[in-house]
Design an enzyme around this catalytic site. Sequence first.
Site: not given
Length: 202
Positions: A170-173
């Site tokens: 889950l790409p919070c970056h």
Amino acid sequence: MTTSDTSVLAPLADVDPADLARLHAGLEAAADRAGQLDIAYTTFDSPVGPLLLAATETGLLRVAYEIEGHDRVLETISARISPRILRAPKRLEGAMRELDEYFAGRRTTFDVPLDLGLSAGFRQLVQRQLAHIAYGHTQSYGQVAAAVGNPKAVRAVGTACARNPLPVVLPCHRVLKADGSLGGYAGGPATKAILLELESAA
């Protein structure tokens, strides 16, 4: 330690690692068959350091960076989900394969089933939204807040990203400050920059 204690333990040094691996695999399989393997975990060597992966029967529950303290993460999972935890890589083979493909630049989305049991409410809503930020693109914290229907909740979105239990997947970056700077990240700013560079180079 007494002499007799030493004589009992000494043969363990001569045990073939392959035999130990087979014994562990047998334990893993037996626990799974008996329904006693609530949480399986393993570690995965990645370009951004070793990642702890943990999964329930439902799906991937946790991805953790070394900087987060893998032992602490497992203790938290044990307290919040179940103490029946075992190193059991087989359940995580799909997740490891997809992560391999991602870091090799061959995968842009993750298909592995997820278990979002470590988050709830607004945080889970934000974390679900992260999956809609396309590979190679970024959004601001404000844009994510607007996307989940609460444009004033910028700080709460930042907290949800910081406590995302499934970074990378889950790409919070991909969430940045309004001025385009990186902002915080569980794996550290250098790791966030590496992931963004990986995606921009693909």
